[in-house]
Design an enzyme around this catalytic site. Structure first.
Site, mmCIF file in Angstrom:
data_model
loop_
_atom_site.group_PDB
_atom_site.id
_atom_site.type_symbol
_atom_site.label_atom_id
_atom_site.label_comp_id
_atom_site.label_asym_id
_atom_site.label_seq_id
_atom_site.Cartn_x
_atom_site.Cartn_y
_atom_site.Cartn_z
ATOM 1 C CB SER A 144 -17.831 1.123 58.910
ATOM 2 O OG SER A 144 -18.557 -0.195 58.921
ATOM 3 C CE1 TYR A 157 -13.461 -1.687 61.005
ATOM 4 C CE2 TYR A 157 -15.502 -1.705 60.885
ATOM 5 C CZ TYR A 157 -14.581 -1.641 60.026
ATOM 6 O OH TYR A 157 -14.664 -0.983 58.934
ATOM 7 C CE LYS A 161 -13.438 1.932 59.921
ATOM 8 N NZ LYS A 161 -12.429 2.726 59.028
#
Length: 234
Positions: A144, A157, A161
């Site tokens: 991401s 998150y 990632k």
């Protein structure tokens, strides 16, 4: 220079998280391009709909990628159906509700990392031996923009990632000749996950269908020469 032209042959593609968002859009494009897809997701209703829509070109199952036993069974049956994957797309992921890290419960944090990190590793664990036997195969691990930078209120998150980026770099040094792994930043697309973070602003970005039309040929153009690269989808 990387050649992004897709070869005119039929590929076997394994795709996680195929029931919504980018995975759902990619599945349609792959099938319409004549490829065979072994896909999994957690939405049983959508899996059944896809089975009826694409009975011959798919093998689909309800799988929680965080469960290594479920992943092992999925990979075994997918291999029996179509053989080893030419392309594995680790797409399945969760995003946390926007909040400071200290307000994210342990349960929510653990559920996110179980899918985003452990789920990716689980698919790799059971697919690489099959790819190694075939002497070829490309693994695409979704990273991401938040796997290469950070923002507030999405710390879990971001952590997951960034972990995918590091995992992919290390795996690239371990893979035998003929195989490749890349970490791919898909970009900013109007998916349910983005809507969870951006709200109405997510609507200003590309739809999954628009993204998949450009991304599918890009993914199919990857080969062993791309091993270890950190890429961004078109």
């Amino acid at each position: 220079m990387i050649d992004r032209k897709r070869k005119n042959d039929t590929r076997v593609i394994w795709l996680t998280g195929c029931t919504s968002g980018l995975g759902r859009a990619l599945l349609d494009v792959f099938i319409q391009s004549g490829h065979r897809v072994c896909g999994c997701g957690r939405n049983e209703d959508v899996i059944e709909e896809l089975k009826h829509a694409y009975p011959d070109q798919t093998w689909l199952a309800v799988v929680d990628v965080a469960d290594d036993g479920q992943v092992a069974r999925f990979c075994e049956k997918a291999y029996q159906r179509f053989g080893p994957p030419d392309l594995l797309v680790n797409n399945a992921a969760l995003v946390n509700r926007p909040a400071p890290l200290w307000e994210i419960t342990a349960e929510e944090f653990d559920a996110l990392t179980a899918v985003n990190i452990n789920g990716t590793a689980n698919l790799i664990r059971h697919s690489v031996p099959l790819m190694q036997e075939a002497g070829k195969g490309v693994i695409v691990n979704y990273s991401s923009g938040w796997g290469r930078s950070t923002s507030p209120e999405v710390a879990p998150y971001c952590a997951s990632k960034w972990a995918v980026e590091g995992l992919s770099q290390a795996l690239a040094q371990e893979l035998p000749a003929g195989l490749a792994v890349v970490a791919l930043n898909p970009g900013i697309i109007n998916t349910p996950m983005l809507q969870k973070c951006f709200g109405e602003e997510a609507g200003h970005h590309r739809s999954p269908e628009e993204w998949a039309a450009a991304a599918a040929p890009f993914l199919l153009g990857l080969d062993a020469s791309d091993n270890g690269q950190a890429l961004t989808a078109p």
